[in-house]
Design an enzyme around this catalytic site. Sequence first.
Site, PDB file in Angstrom:
ATOM      1  N   CYS A 337      27.953  20.069  39.047  1.00  0.00           N
ATOM      2  CA  CYS A 337      28.413  19.303  38.321  1.00  0.00           C
ATOM      3  C   CYS A 337      29.076  17.909  38.654  1.00  0.00           C
ATOM      4  CB  CYS A 337      27.928  20.541  37.411  1.00  0.00           C
ATOM      5  SG  CYS A 337      29.696  21.865  37.742  1.00  0.00           S
ATOM      6  N   ARG A 366      28.006  29.259  49.167  1.00  0.00           N
ATOM      7  CA  ARG A 366      29.907  30.103  48.730  1.00  0.00           C
ATOM      8  C   ARG A 366      29.898  31.130  49.427  1.00  0.00           C
ATOM      9  NH1 ARG A 366      27.799  29.963  42.673  1.00  0.00           N
ATOM     10  NH2 ARG A 366      27.780  28.175  42.209  1.00  0.00           N
ATOM     11  N   GLN A 384      20.053  26.359  43.240  1.00  0.00           N
ATOM     12  CA  GLN A 384      19.103  25.840  41.981  1.00  0.00           C
ATOM     13  C   GLN A 384      18.809  25.198  41.068  1.00  0.00           C
ATOM     14  OE1 GLN A 384      23.850  25.846  41.421  1.00  0.00           O
ATOM     15  NE2 GLN A 384      23.804  27.315  40.714  1.00  0.00           N
ATOM     16  N   ASP A 386      19.147  23.163  39.495  1.00  0.00           N
ATOM     17  CA  ASP A 386      20.595  22.721  37.947  1.00  0.00           C
ATOM     18  C   ASP A 386      20.256  21.417  37.145  1.00  0.00           C
ATOM     19  OD1 ASP A 386      22.743  23.343  37.667  1.00  0.00           O
ATOM     20  OD2 ASP A 386      23.934  23.285  39.298  1.00  0.00           O
ATOM     21  N   HIS A 388      22.362  18.493  33.756  1.00  0.00           N
ATOM     22  CA  HIS A 388      23.246  18.932  33.110  1.00  0.00           C
ATOM     23  C   HIS A 388      23.370  17.899  32.149  1.00  0.00           C
ATOM     24  CE1 HIS A 388      25.185  20.712  37.161  1.00  0.00           C
ATOM     25  NE2 HIS A 388      26.142  21.593  36.315  1.00  0.00           N
ATOM     26  N   LYS A 472      28.392  30.742  27.655  1.00  0.00           N
ATOM     27  CA  LYS A 472      27.513  31.050  28.547  1.00  0.00           C
ATOM     28  C   LYS A 472      26.090  31.822  27.457  1.00  0.00           C
ATOM     29  CE  LYS A 472      28.225  32.572  32.634  1.00  0.00           C
ATOM     30  NZ  LYS A 472      28.071  33.506  33.824  1.00  0.00           N
ATOM     31  N   HIS A 518      25.277  22.822  31.158  1.00  0.00           N
ATOM     32  CA  HIS A 518      24.921  23.326  32.442  1.00  0.00           C
ATOM     33  C   HIS A 518      23.735  24.169  32.061  1.00  0.00           C
ATOM     34  CE1 HIS A 518      29.302  22.654  34.268  1.00  0.00           C
ATOM     35  NE2 HIS A 518      29.627  22.391  32.901  1.00  0.00           N
TER      36      HIS A 518
END
Length: 650
Positions: A337, A366, A384, A386, A388, A472, A518
């Site tokens: 992000c 991570r 991901q 992902d 946005h 979320k 997100h």
Amino acid sequence: MIKLTLPDGSIKEVKTGTTSLEIAKSISEGLARKVLAAKINNEVWDLTRPIKEDSSLQLLTFSDNSGKSTLWHSSAHLMAEALEFYYPGIKLAIGPPIENGFYYDIDFESYEISEKDLVKIEKKIIELAREKNPFIRKEVSKAEAINYFTDKNDSYKIELIDDLEDGSISFYTQGNFTDLCRGPHIPHTGFIKAVKLLNIAGAYWRGDENNKQLTRIYGVTFEKQKDLSTYLQQLEEAKKRDHRKLGKELELFTFSEKVGQGLPLWLPKGTDLKDRLIDFMKKTQMSAGYLPVSTPHIGNKDLYVCSGHYEKYGADSFQPISTPNEGEEFLLRPMNCPHHCEIYNASPKSYRDLPVRLAEFGTVYRYEQSGELHGLTRVRGFTQDDAHIFCRPDQLEDEFKKVIDLVLYVFKALDFKNYVVQVSLRDPNNQSKYIGSEENWNKSEKAIINAATEKGLETIIEYGEAAFYGPKLDFMVKDALNRSWQLGTIQVDYNLPERFELEYTGSDNKKHRPVMIHRAPFGSLERFIALLIEHTAGKFPLWLNPEQFIILPLSEHYNDYAKEVLKLLKNYDIRGLVDERAEKIGRKIRDAELNKIPFMLIVGEKEASENKLSVRQQGKGDLGTFSVSDFKNIITNTINQSLENFDNKN
């Protein structure tokens, strides 16, 4: 007198100091025999704890997650009592409930324990359970607590007490066992009727690899023996479906100590599977108006300081990478992000440009403790899906609902039916975990709840599960063992746009802040594929399977005809291969079944002379004889039934 509001909205007026157990008895003696704990103002309490002010009250049984958790927490204490009976002088660390049972970490010192010892411990647990000893809570001072565990020579409990504030410490006692614990617990041990200690593992004290490795014993308990039997059957089925086992058998992925723990290596078939999922999502996103972007695998440390990720996760992440320039540091990206915020900032935006939907299949990194790593479900590097969405406040709910549609479409296409939609909100008792203003959090939480309600989703609310920057909507998918895994997630965020000073020019010609959504329908592709393997037992949907068919010649005389068929089917974009081995047809069929290949095309003299195929479907047997064109139609129709066009749906 105080007023207690029950889940159905009814109100009971009772004396101050009334307990939840007394309320249960006033409703029904049968209910009182089943209830395990109570939720008071969304906090789980012992049934015998007096209620002293107006509150909401929910009585919890084993059918409630918090009820199960309470039973399993008490079971951990009961196991500890049984362990002290057989191994006096052991040092006990922590014994929490987990999603499917409980564990206790123990320092056995000079004692030796193995799997064969678990049976006698199980018997002792049941023996102690039948005594129906009550769980008794006692508030103690910090000095009393330290003195108790000093006398007991339990250094682990003393270390835990050192971190606690005086006035917040409590003990629980049942039978001959006392433990440091904030609770809650079931009324007495008699609720525990069936127990199975599952396995023994190692675990570092406080998850730190520099600390001593303790012995962790996992277990599960139930109120009825038949429920334990059912669970153990599910456990056996889950072992057959374990994605680590099937991933190896189907040649999808592997791990290498030389590459590093928690870093999966995708083999050709696994890469094909992963790429097809990515292609599926790209096509779906394109029709929904997303724009593809690509960002680096590293970023300047200042990027993550700005986003807040470094403050929250920096100490537990991969450490900064120093460059030859003094003071310059980079991080392996833990999130996509912040990069997307900078892409948004690359050019000025008008209110007419919004929403801007940026999508990337970005790999993030991570650091997870080695003891926490588990196949593809818990890794150190994962990709991901992902995206946005940067939108105006008046567009927020509509955009959020569109993302819900996309997640549900993905789940339908892959036949995920067993899931729970969870609204993940702030922990009302620990606001320090989060960034941003109260006003922005209230707006974010309201938007999520409204969107979920308008889409007709049945949701549960979990406090304390929000991201540090916003609430979320999480899609919790159940696996073959009925464990919940978070896959799809949608988050509302007013905070990162402020931290990155994102702007757009409104119709009033003034500068405004966009709102950020997100979203990741797959979540982690690694975790998604792990759950997909276990959900399907390796029998993937036909459109996704790396090998949709295999041609099995009856002998080498028909290999040329098999290759001609393969070429024709590839022209239809149908994937397969020829088994040219000099094996009997029975062996070839068995191997194809074990490899979960959906269709087997058997060719011999009759098929070659008539330009036909004898078709066999995995798990169903012979379907008959078909032309190549007819078989192509079988494949196409099967795929069309499992997929629908996203454009037509919306």
